[in-house]
Scaffold this active site. Structure first.
Site, PDB file in Angstrom:
ATOM      1  N   ALA A  64      29.276  17.375 -10.378  1.00  0.00           N
ATOM      2  CA  ALA A  64      30.076  17.223 -11.598  1.00  0.00           C
ATOM      3  C   ALA A  64      30.799  15.887 -11.579  1.00  0.00           C
ATOM      4  O   ALA A  64      30.984  15.274 -10.523  1.00  0.00           O
ATOM      5  CB  ALA A  64      31.113  18.348 -11.693  1.00  0.00           C
ATOM      6  N   TYR A 130      36.724  15.996 -20.088  1.00  0.00           N
ATOM      7  CA  TYR A 130      36.154  16.776 -18.990  1.00  0.00           C
ATOM      8  C   TYR A 130      35.758  18.170 -19.503  1.00  0.00           C
ATOM      9  O   TYR A 130      34.623  18.611 -19.317  1.00  0.00           O
ATOM     10  CB  TYR A 130      37.165  16.877 -17.843  1.00  0.00           C
TER      11      TYR A 130
END
Ligand SMILES: NC(=O)c1ccc[n+]([C@@H]2O[C@H](COP(=O)([O-])OP(=O)(O)OC[C@H]3O[C@@H](n4cnc5c(N)ncnc54)[C@H](OP(=O)(O)O)[C@@H]3O)[C@@H](O)[C@H]2O)c1
Length: 303
Positions: A64, A130
């Site tokens: 990620a 995000y």
């Protein structure tokens, strides 16, 4: 032919990835971990090559772009890693009939005015890049790989990579007073405990004939604000620090961070417990071990 005992892990060099590599494996399973240098999930070719080479029974994605503030200034990179990357994995897994376990986040939720933990089907409303990019990643996984489990977790902490505990210990060691935000409530989660939970889940998927695909929440059981979490860290740290410390609760505006964060993002984890019998334990003993370990490795040598 896929090897139904093998888990292929992407993002093996990160906080969760490293915990996964060190966690005990359920009997009969093996785990191969690939770091970003070994397989970049934003490259469809590299993803296809990794799957063809390792022929896993299940893919676990811990890769990620997890820098919440950094994603505000680098939204395209965050989108590539958090959305297109899982999309590449989902396409490849979907085509090969391999289950995909994708890790996601509480930051898909907005948190304003919320006072009860979020359930999986509550509407997402990310406040920052995000959260937006992670949510897009979830959508791409659902579209391209029917055999998926999306596991949302929150506020990871551990000894291996820098996180909230490292920052707090540094401040606690060097300052007489610190300020910690008290208007962000969530569920701190031990990355080591989460790693064990994910591997158990992977084992159940690989041994079950008809797993229940879909989205699940899995986080630590305590709902706290960051100020309360800092107080718990200090309760352990002060055992080895001969000093007084003032911890002042403040609002998020005191730090003017680039990314907005949800005021409340606690996760209701009853679905994964009812479906798979998985529940996370109280992490306070683990917190005590981590704080002691970090203090012992951090302290400057006595002269
Ligand atoms: N940390 C938290 O508090 C938190 C909270 C909720 C959910 N989560 C989720 O939990 C999962 C694990 O997070 P984490 O804290 O372990 O993150 P992390 O420590 O930042 O690790 C992420 C890993 O992914 C790698 N990576 C980045 N771009 C990549 C790419 N293009 N291809 C392959 N690998 C790539 C990174 O490599 P480099 O080291 O080379 O950059 C890093 O090793 C993520 O899905 C995250 O969204 C985390």
């Amino acid at each position: 032919m896929a090897d139904n005992t093998k888990i292929l892990l992407f993002g093996a060099g990160g906080m969760l990835g490293r915990e996964l590599l060190g966690a005990p494996l359920p009997g009969g399973l093996s785990l191969v971990g690939l770091t970003r240098a070994q397989a970049d999930i934003t490259s469809p070719e590299q993803v296809d090559r990794a799957l063809a080479e390792h022929r896993p029974g299940l893919v676990l994605n811990a890769a990620a772009f997890s820098n919440v503030d950094g994603a505000e200034s680098q939204p395209k990179v965050a989108l590539a890693v958090n959305a297109q990357g899982p999309g590449n994995l989902a396409r490849a897994c979907g085509q090969a009939g391999i289950p995909l376990l994708q890790v996601s986040t509480d930051y898909v939720f907005g948190g304003s005015g919320q006072t009860i933990p979020y359930r999986e089907d509550d509407p997402p409303a990310p406040l920052n890049q995000y959260g937006l990019t992670k949510l897009r990643g979830e959508q791409l996984v659902r579209q391209a790989c029917p055999s998926h489990l999306i596991v949302r977790t929150s506020w990871l902490f551990g000894a291996l990579s820098r996180n909230f505990i490292h920052l707090m210990l540094e401040l606690m060691r060097t300052r007489a007073a610190i300020k910690v935000v008290a208007d962000q409530v969530g569920c701190p989660t031990s990355a080591g405990d989460l790693a064990q939970g994910l591997l158990r889940l992977a084992g159940l998927v690989l041994s079950q004939r008809e797993p229940v695909w879909g989205t699940y929440h899995l986080s630590g059981p305590l709902v706290l604000n960051r100020y309360e979490f800092a107080q718990m860290i200090w309760a352990e740290a002060c055992k080895r620090l001969d000093k007084d410390l003032v911890i002042e609760p403040v609002g998020s505006e005191a730090f003017a961070a680039p990314a907005k964060r949800p005021a409340y993002s606690a996760l209701d984890c009853s679905k994964i417990e009812q479906t798979f019998g998985l529940a996370m334990e109280d992490w306070r003993p683990e917190l005590a071990r981590i704080v002691e370990y970090l203090q012992k490795s951090e302290q400057p040598p006595r002269v």
